[in-house]
Scaffold this motif. Structure first.
Motif, short mmCIF file in Angstrom:
data_model
loop_
_atom_site.label_atom_id
_atom_site.label_comp_id
_atom_site.label_asym_id
_atom_site.label_seq_id
_atom_site.Cartn_x
_atom_site.Cartn_y
_atom_site.Cartn_z
N CYS A 141 0.86 -1.19 0.00
CA CYS A 141 0.00 0.00 0.00
C CYS A 141 0.89 1.23 0.00
O CYS A 141 1.86 1.31 0.77
CB CYS A 141 -0.91 0.01 1.21
SG CYS A 141 -2.08 -1.36 1.24
N ALA A 142 0.58 2.20 -0.85
CA ALA A 142 1.40 3.38 -1.01
C ALA A 142 1.24 4.37 0.14
O ALA A 142 2.07 5.26 0.30
CB ALA A 142 1.08 4.07 -2.34
N GLN A 143 0.18 4.23 0.92
CA GLN A 143 -0.07 5.15 2.03
C GLN A 143 -0.81 4.40 3.13
O GLN A 143 -1.40 3.35 2.87
CB GLN A 143 -0.86 6.36 1.54
CG GLN A 143 -2.11 5.99 0.78
CD GLN A 143 -2.65 7.15 -0.05
OE1 GLN A 143 -1.92 7.85 -0.72
NE2 GLN A 143 -3.95 7.34 0.03
N PRO A 144 -0.83 4.92 4.35
CA PRO A 144 -1.44 4.19 5.47
C PRO A 144 -2.97 4.17 5.47
O PRO A 144 -3.57 3.34 6.14
CB PRO A 144 -0.90 4.90 6.71
CG PRO A 144 -0.53 6.26 6.23
CD PRO A 144 -0.12 6.11 4.80
N VAL A 145 -3.59 5.09 4.74
CA VAL A 145 -5.06 5.15 4.69
C VAL A 145 -5.51 5.49 3.28
O VAL A 145 -4.76 6.05 2.48
CB VAL A 145 -5.65 6.20 5.67
CG1 VAL A 145 -5.32 5.86 7.10
CG2 VAL A 145 -5.21 7.61 5.30
N PHE A 146 -6.77 5.14 2.99
CA PHE A 146 -7.46 5.64 1.80
C PHE A 146 -8.28 6.82 2.29
O PHE A 146 -9.19 6.66 3.10
CB PHE A 146 -8.36 4.56 1.20
CG PHE A 146 -7.61 3.33 0.74
CD1 PHE A 146 -6.78 3.38 -0.37
CD2 PHE A 146 -7.74 2.13 1.41
CE1 PHE A 146 -6.09 2.25 -0.79
CE2 PHE A 146 -7.06 1.00 1.00
CZ PHE A 146 -6.23 1.06 -0.11
N PRO A 147 -7.94 8.05 1.83
CA PRO A 147 -8.56 9.25 2.39
C PRO A 147 -10.06 9.36 2.11
O PRO A 147 -10.56 8.90 1.09
CB PRO A 147 -7.82 10.39 1.69
CG PRO A 147 -6.58 9.80 1.13
CD PRO A 147 -6.90 8.35 0.86
N GLN A 148 -10.73 9.99 3.06
CA GLN A 148 -12.16 10.27 2.94
C GLN A 148 -12.41 10.96 1.60
O GLN A 148 -11.66 11.83 1.17
CB GLN A 148 -12.60 11.18 4.08
CG GLN A 148 -14.06 11.52 4.05
CD GLN A 148 -14.44 12.41 5.23
OE1 GLN A 148 -13.64 13.15 5.76
NE2 GLN A 148 -15.69 12.31 5.61
N GLY A 149 -13.48 10.55 0.92
CA GLY A 149 -13.84 11.12 -0.36
C GLY A 149 -13.20 10.45 -1.56
O GLY A 149 -13.56 10.73 -2.70
N SER A 150 -12.27 9.53 -1.31
CA SER A 150 -11.60 8.84 -2.43
C SER A 150 -12.57 7.90 -3.12
O SER A 150 -13.29 7.15 -2.48
CB SER A 150 -10.41 8.01 -1.91
OG SER A 150 -9.41 8.82 -1.36
N GLU A 151 -12.55 7.92 -4.43
CA GLU A 151 -13.27 6.94 -5.24
C GLU A 151 -12.24 5.92 -5.67
O GLU A 151 -11.31 6.24 -6.41
CB GLU A 151 -13.94 7.60 -6.44
CG GLU A 151 -14.84 6.66 -7.18
CD GLU A 151 -15.65 7.38 -8.24
OE1 GLU A 151 -15.13 7.53 -9.37
OE2 GLU A 151 -16.78 7.80 -7.93
#
Length: 153
Positions: free
Chosen positions: A94-104
Motif C-alpha cells: 500500500c502506497a499510504q497508510p489510509v485511503f482518504p475520505q472522499g476517495s473513489e
C-alpha cells in the motif's frame, strides 16, 4: 455495464461485510469494482475517526472483487454466489497508510492462473489512475460439503 447489479448481488456476504459498491467492468479474466470512502457508503463501519479507511482493508476489497468476478460468472451459469477462501497474498503493498475520505477507489483484478477450484489473481487499487495498492491473491473455491464441514466444527 448497463445490465450490472450492485456488487453485493454477486457476493455471498451480508451487510455490513460488503466492502465494494459497484461492478464497473467484467470479462473472462478480469473485473473492476468501485467504492467511495465516505460516511454515507458501505465503508462507513470501517472508517477511522478522521473518516479515512485504513489501508489494510485493501486485502479484503481485493478479495471481494475476486468474489464478485466469481459470483458474476456463477450467476451466468444459473448458480448463486458461493463462499470462497483467501489462501494468501503475496507482495501486498500500500502506497499510504489510509485511503482518504472522499476517495473513489477502483479495485481491479486480473486472473493469472486457475484450475477448477484454485485461482491466482493480480490485484490493484487505483484512485484517479494512481496506484494506491497492489498484490497477488490466491483463492480456493470449496465444495458445498467442505463448507458444511467447516461450519460444523
Amino acid at each position: 455495464m448497463a445490465d450490472a447489479m450492485p456488487a453485493a448481488h454477486y457476493l455471498p456476504h451480508d451487510t455490513p461485510m460488503v466492502l465494494v459498491e459497484s461492478l464497473c467492468a467484467i470479462g473472462e479474466q478480469h473485473a473492476r469494482c468501485r467504492v467511495t470512502v465516505g460516511a454515507s457508503g458501505v465503508l462507513r463501519p470501517f472508517l477511522d475517526m478522521n473518516g479515512d479507511l485504513p489501508a489494510w482493508y485493501a486485502l479484503e476489497m481485493m478479495a471481494q472483487t475476486i468474489g464478485v468476478w466469481s459470483g458474476w460468472h456463477g450467476r451466468r451459469r444459473g448458480e448463486p454466489p458461493r463462499p470462497g477462501l483467501l489462501l494468501g497474498a503475496r507482495a501486498l503493498r500500500c502506497a499510504q497508510p489510509v485511503f482518504p475520505q472522499g476517495s473513489e477507489l477502483d479495485i481491479c483484478i486480473s486472473l493469472l492462473l486457475r484450475d477448477e477450484r484454485i485461482g491466482s489473481f493480480e490485484c490493484e487499487i487505483l484512485r484517479a489512475g494512481e496506484t494506491l495498492a497492489t498484490g497477488r491473491l490466491n483463492t480456493y473455491q470449496p465444495e458445498e460439503n467442505e463448507i458444511n464441514q467447516l461450519l460444523k466444527e
